[in-house]
Design an enzyme around this catalytic site. Structure first.
Site, PDB file in Angstrom:
ATOM      1  N   CYS A 114       0.842  -1.199   0.000  1.00  0.00           N
ATOM      2  CA  CYS A 114       0.000   0.000   0.000  1.00  0.00           C
ATOM      3  C   CYS A 114       0.878   1.250   0.000  1.00  0.00           C
ATOM      4  O   CYS A 114       1.987   1.253   0.536  1.00  0.00           O
ATOM      5  CB  CYS A 114      -0.905  -0.008   1.227  1.00  0.00           C
ATOM      6  SG  CYS A 114      -2.086   1.365   1.244  1.00  0.00           S
ATOM      7  N   ASP A 141       0.386   3.764   1.697  1.00  0.00           N
ATOM      8  CA  ASP A 141       0.361   4.325   3.050  1.00  0.00           C
ATOM      9  C   ASP A 141       1.778   4.591   3.572  1.00  0.00           C
ATOM     10  O   ASP A 141       2.632   3.695   3.573  1.00  0.00           O
ATOM     11  CB  ASP A 141      -0.359   3.317   3.971  1.00  0.00           C
ATOM     12  CG  ASP A 141      -0.731   3.936   5.306  1.00  0.00           C
ATOM     13  OD1 ASP A 141       0.176   4.479   5.984  1.00  0.00           O
ATOM     14  OD2 ASP A 141      -1.911   3.883   5.680  1.00  0.00           O
ATOM     15  N   ARG A 153       2.949   4.800   6.350  1.00  0.00           N
ATOM     16  CA  ARG A 153       3.376   4.054   7.553  1.00  0.00           C
ATOM     17  C   ARG A 153       3.841   2.639   7.241  1.00  0.00           C
ATOM     18  O   ARG A 153       4.170   1.884   8.148  1.00  0.00           O
ATOM     19  CB  ARG A 153       2.205   3.995   8.559  1.00  0.00           C
ATOM     20  CG  ARG A 153       1.735   5.363   9.021  1.00  0.00           C
ATOM     21  CD  ARG A 153       0.386   5.274   9.687  1.00  0.00           C
ATOM     22  NE  ARG A 153      -0.662   4.833   8.762  1.00  0.00           N
ATOM     23  CZ  ARG A 153      -1.933   4.619   9.098  1.00  0.00           C
ATOM     24  NH1 ARG A 153      -2.317   4.792  10.357  1.00  0.00           N
ATOM     25  NH2 ARG A 153      -2.815   4.234   8.207  1.00  0.00           N
ATOM     26  N   HIS A 175      -2.174  -4.137   4.920  1.00  0.00           N
ATOM     27  CA  HIS A 175      -1.977  -3.738   6.319  1.00  0.00           C
ATOM     28  C   HIS A 175      -3.322  -3.451   6.964  1.00  0.00           C
ATOM     29  O   HIS A 175      -4.237  -2.928   6.320  1.00  0.00           O
ATOM     30  CB  HIS A 175      -1.043  -2.524   6.420  1.00  0.00           C
ATOM     31  CG  HIS A 175      -1.630  -1.263   5.850  1.00  0.00           C
ATOM     32  ND1 HIS A 175      -2.208  -0.299   6.652  1.00  0.00           N
ATOM     33  CD2 HIS A 175      -1.758  -0.832   4.578  1.00  0.00           C
ATOM     34  CE1 HIS A 175      -2.637   0.691   5.878  1.00  0.00           C
ATOM     35  NE2 HIS A 175      -2.386   0.391   4.618  1.00  0.00           N
ATOM     36  N   CYS A 199      -6.252  -0.181   6.859  1.00  0.00           N
ATOM     37  CA  CYS A 199      -5.950   0.412   5.563  1.00  0.00           C
ATOM     38  C   CYS A 199      -7.081   1.374   5.165  1.00  0.00           C
ATOM     39  O   CYS A 199      -8.239   0.976   5.062  1.00  0.00           O
ATOM     40  CB  CYS A 199      -5.800  -0.685   4.512  1.00  0.00           C
ATOM     41  SG  CYS A 199      -5.424  -0.046   2.870  1.00  0.00           S
TER      42      CYS A 199
END
Ligand code: CO
Length: 213
Positions: free
Chosen positions: A42, A44, A46, A98, A101
């Site tokens: 992803c 993302d 993080r 994750h 999400c």
């Protein structure tokens, strides 16, 4: 014009720390990439691929997009996969989702966000396919995280349904496609136990082979 000074300063420090450990570090890294893994994760912020698995530059081939999707018509995904499998000969393709999400959460809600809704339609399809299982989970948070897992499994399947992976298997090239999860709160990875490494593991309807002339 505002310049991002801090990022260049960080870069200088990073170069310095690498050079202190090995003065030849960048000369060696620049020569070639020999990644044995393709990471599809992803976007993302993080979920930093290399950092999570402790790999150095050159060791992990990475493709990231919103909600770690692999739609079978996406040329970006297909191009990355083809280069990894056919040219780099990576032996492992890892789809890593994750928990929590945002992309998957958005696909569970009924309001429009914009263009991304068309991208996230793929996750709504995963929900529709697994509606029976998902609707039985009363806790919304748990249902949402199960959808994150099911989305990873679907993307593993999508990768295995490509001509790229099936051609590699037919020519006996070692290749395994894995489904993993990353937990933001603990930093830990989890193998979903869905690791495909042969054409026999693919639903027959999706098995395709070249016709010999
Ligand atoms: Co995400």
């Amino acid at each position: 014009m505002k310049k991002l000074k801090i990022l260049f300063e960080n870069n200088q420090l990073w170069v310095k720390s690498k050079m202190e450990k090995d003065p030849e570090y960048f000369i060696k890294t620049a020569k070639d990439q020999l990644p044995n893994y393709l990471w599809i994760g992803c976007s993302d912020a993080r979920v930093p691929a290399n950092e999570i698995v402790g790999l150095e530059p050159g060791e992990l081939f990475v493709h990231r997009n919103v909600a770690n999707l692999f739609p079978h018509t996406d040329f970006n995904c297909l191009s990355v996969l083809e280069f990894a499998v056919d040219i780099l000969k990576t032996e492992h393709v890892i789809v890593c989702g994750h928990y929590n999400c945002g992309g998957v959460k958005a696909a569970m809600e009924d309001h429009q966000l914009g263009l991304v809704d068309n991208w996230l339609r793929n996750i709504r399809d995963v929900y529709a396919t697994n509606r029976q299982e998902l609707d039985q989970i009363e806790n919304l948070g748990m249902r949402y995280n199960r959808l994150v897992e099911l989305n990873v499994l679907q993307q593993v399947k999508n990768i295995c349904h490509t001509t790229i992976v099936q051609d590699a298997w037919r020519r006996k090239q070692p290749l395994t496609v894995h489904g993993w999860m990353y937990d933001l709160e603990s930093g830990k990875l989890r193998d979903l136990g869905y690791n495909l490494s042969s054409i026999e593991e693919v639903d027959p309807i999706y098995r395709i082979q070249r016709v010999k002339p």
